[in-house]
Design a protein around this motif. Structure first.
Motif, PDB file in Angstrom:
ATOM      1  N   ARG A  26      86.264 -28.699  84.499  1.00 15.62           N
ATOM      2  CA  ARG A  26      86.420 -28.059  85.806  1.00 15.62           C
ATOM      3  C   ARG A  26      86.254 -29.110  86.906  1.00 15.62           C
ATOM      4  O   ARG A  26      85.364 -29.955  86.841  1.00 15.62           O
ATOM      5  CB  ARG A  26      85.371 -26.955  85.952  1.00 15.62           C
ATOM      6  N   ARG A  73      93.138 -28.513  91.450  1.00 14.25           N
ATOM      7  CA  ARG A  73      91.886 -28.762  90.719  1.00 14.25           C
ATOM      8  C   ARG A  73      91.720 -27.800  89.547  1.00 14.25           C
ATOM      9  O   ARG A  73      92.006 -26.603  89.670  1.00 14.25           O
ATOM     10  CB  ARG A  73      90.670 -28.614  91.642  1.00 14.25           C
ATOM     11  N   VAL A  74      91.225 -28.320  88.420  1.00 12.79           N
ATOM     12  CA  VAL A  74      91.002 -27.491  87.229  1.00 12.79           C
ATOM     13  C   VAL A  74      89.947 -26.436  87.534  1.00 12.79           C
ATOM     14  O   VAL A  74      88.876 -26.750  88.056  1.00 12.79           O
ATOM     15  CB  VAL A  74      90.524 -28.348  86.027  1.00 12.79           C
ATOM     16  N   ILE A  75      90.275 -25.188  87.214  1.00 10.74           N
ATOM     17  CA  ILE A  75      89.281 -24.119  87.301  1.00 10.74           C
ATOM     18  C   ILE A  75      88.918 -23.599  85.913  1.00 10.74           C
ATOM     19  O   ILE A  75      87.855 -23.024  85.722  1.00 10.74           O
ATOM     20  CB  ILE A  75      89.727 -22.949  88.211  1.00 10.74           C
ATOM     21  N   ASP A  76      89.798 -23.825  84.920  1.00 13.80           N
ATOM     22  CA  ASP A  76      89.493 -23.400  83.557  1.00 13.80           C
ATOM     23  C   ASP A  76      90.506 -24.018  82.600  1.00 13.80           C
ATOM     24  O   ASP A  76      91.608 -24.397  83.001  1.00 13.80           O
ATOM     25  CB  ASP A  76      89.566 -21.876  83.441  1.00 13.80           C
TER      26      ASP A  76
END
Length: 96
Positions: A26, A73-76
């Motif tokens: 994340r 951006r990575v959230i999962d």
């Protein structure tokens, strides 16, 4: 009763499989993910983005997992199902 034991085995196998993958963390940017994990097999159409309360969600599909981004951006990141017959989470829709 046999069906229940079989389902429990699938769940245990699934958890072990997920723990064995090194998934993008994340908060990583899209550029960081691509640099560390390579290019995805597909990039699905973005969803949302129609207001600041509905940010753009991007999904990148790799062979074994799918990465979800809010804006860039990575959230999962989740492991894809091994086969259509597997009991568990459904994979990302690939028709976009």
């Amino acid at each position: 009763m046999i069906g229940a034991a079989h389902a429990d085995t699938l769940l245990i196998d699934r958890v072990r499989q997920e723990r064995s993958h090194t998934l993008p963390a994340r908060g990583l940017s899209m550029a960081q993910v691509e640099k560390r994990y390579g290019a995805p097999t597909s990039k699905l159409s973005p969803a949302g983005g129609d207001s600041r309360w509905h940010p753009t969600i991007n999904r990148w599909v790799y062979a074994d997992y799918t990465v979800y981004f809010e804006r860039d951006r990575v959230i999962d990141a989740v492991v894809n199902r091994a086969s259509p017959e597997e009991i568990g989470p459904k994979g990302a829709a690939r028709n976009r």
